[in-house]
Design an enzyme around this catalytic site. Sequence first.
Site, mmCIF file in Angstrom:
data_model
loop_
_atom_site.group_PDB
_atom_site.id
_atom_site.type_symbol
_atom_site.label_atom_id
_atom_site.label_comp_id
_atom_site.label_asym_id
_atom_site.label_seq_id
_atom_site.Cartn_x
_atom_site.Cartn_y
_atom_site.Cartn_z
ATOM 1 N N HIS A 455 0.864 -1.186 0.000
ATOM 2 C CA HIS A 455 0.000 0.000 0.000
ATOM 3 C C HIS A 455 0.894 1.227 0.000
ATOM 4 C CE1 HIS A 455 0.688 0.145 4.409
ATOM 5 N NE2 HIS A 455 0.359 -1.135 4.410
ATOM 6 N N HIS A 462 1.056 2.953 10.893
ATOM 7 C CA HIS A 462 1.593 2.868 12.249
ATOM 8 C C HIS A 462 1.533 4.228 12.949
ATOM 9 C CE1 HIS A 462 3.133 -1.159 11.333
ATOM 10 N NE2 HIS A 462 3.466 -1.283 12.605
#
Length: 599
Positions: A455, A462
Amino acid sequence: MALPERRSEQEQRIIDSEKVRKEAAQVARQRIESEYEALSPTETIHKTNNDEMLTSKSMSFTKGLQHNEITGLLYNEDDFVKFVKGINTGDPQDILDTPIGTTVNYKWRGWESSAAGLTYDLQGPDSHSVTMPAPPGLENKDELSAEIGEVYAQALLRDAHFAAFSMNENVYKEFVGQEWGSKRVSTKYAHVESVVECLNRIPFFSSDNVRGPFTPVNAFRGISKGDLDGPYLSQFLLTGDNGLNNKNDGSPEHDASDGIISYGAQTINQKVRFARSDDYLTDWSEWLDIQNGGDARGCEKYVGDQRRFITTPRDLATYVHYDALYQAYLNACLLLLNVGAPLGERIPYAKKEGETDTTYKQQGFALYGGPHILSLVTEVATRALKAVRYQKFNLHRRLRPEALAARLDKCQAYPASFEPQFAEIREVIETSGLADKLDNNLLLPMAFAEGSPMHPSYGAGHATVAGACVTILKAFFDASCFLHITNDGENFSVDRHCRQHDNAFIPSSDGRRLRVVKVSQSLSLEGELNKLAANISIGRDWAGVHYYSDYEQSLLMGEKIAISMLQEQTIGHNPLESLAFTLHRFDGNEVVITEGQVR
């Protein structure tokens, strides 16, 4: 015996419940309307850098499609058009109709949740109603040079001990020299200094109003209060607690320095598997196979079955390679609950010094206690991931650092009319001295055998989750408190008293145990939570899969998502309890959330 509610009371509850839901929906609508007030009728809150208009989509995420075996550029732009169509429609058939790359040594690897940004949620902001500024594009080549230069530097320092980023040279030599020997220590620290000095030669970092100039102690750190205080690693990635009840015999089940966290009757060990010092994707044929979609996940190598504390950036990269994205914040929450860290001043029934259960005759549990806090820390992560997926796939589609590095490596083979900025960025990297420290080419040494995830780079999942989860923790716990570690490393505690000459943990030179080091004063809870968010986010930069701006802007979007969720939650709470969440944003400004209002 109490009688069941009368029918009229039940009906009234249904009406009141609907009213609360509508009020929360109105709050959510007002948030997005306020964002659009300053815009013209044709404008949107979402801005891109227009890099997608470039030839061959040279600054776009194209991993998984077919690439030219000589240049590494997209083989057929029509493939990208079909890829984008599948993203925007959310129709699985459109993704199935997208041509994919041809791999040689691996099976092909699918894109990850490309349509997640199209889903709806019934709590918190809609994934389309929060946003991020456009990332640095090719036209902003000065900042882009700094971004890729920083990732190169982190790749070169992936096996340095974190102590080198936590203390000056003399203290560092004393700390690790007892076990490594003085000559080896001096060589390792000189390498860190040399790479950091290369960063300082990049013009963007020597200009005004940016993070440079760097030293080993302030490089690669976060943007918030506490990020520059004490050791590089947050104590929440190292310390443990004392285990289950030990009131009967007085002896702890384990020491804080053992790095074991109680998870109910089970435990969580802070140690990670010890990865070998191998880097990946520095061979062109391997890079091309992976860029075409080759799935090399699980192919990294380890030092037997050894585990150690997070000692080097490579260890941190291992942690963020396999973590459940809210894992670090769940662990931090468990630690805070286990040691009885004070809750916020305006959290109902939170005991203050000198108060007992008789003060309120009730205590937090389903509300304002462990189950409430723990579940919300994890729940907010799902909202964050959906919002950042919209930014990644539907808006920016920014190429990963491994792809930009390949552009720099191959730009001399591009036609003269092709984007000249790649050659200019390459010159900056060469002039800085970073290129001389790489092996043979400018391909980015990766910590993961498979390189980046499937992606786009911007924003960072995160980092968005980090911003959201840490905001929840700062809202529930009294973040003005301080962390304490005893001289013997036996106990970890949190209270409202700041002490001069306190302690912190740093892994030993081999990472097998924690050592206690002195800090000038107690580390703050707010600072160590902010640092935890930075460590996990920037850990992805150490791995080579993100740029610094991916962390910075995603963190702030995650914070906004969490604040919005708390705002809506306060609408449904009992007003007689006077609940208010008070915290400092990552920029240092205080925010108070109560009765559906954010002030």
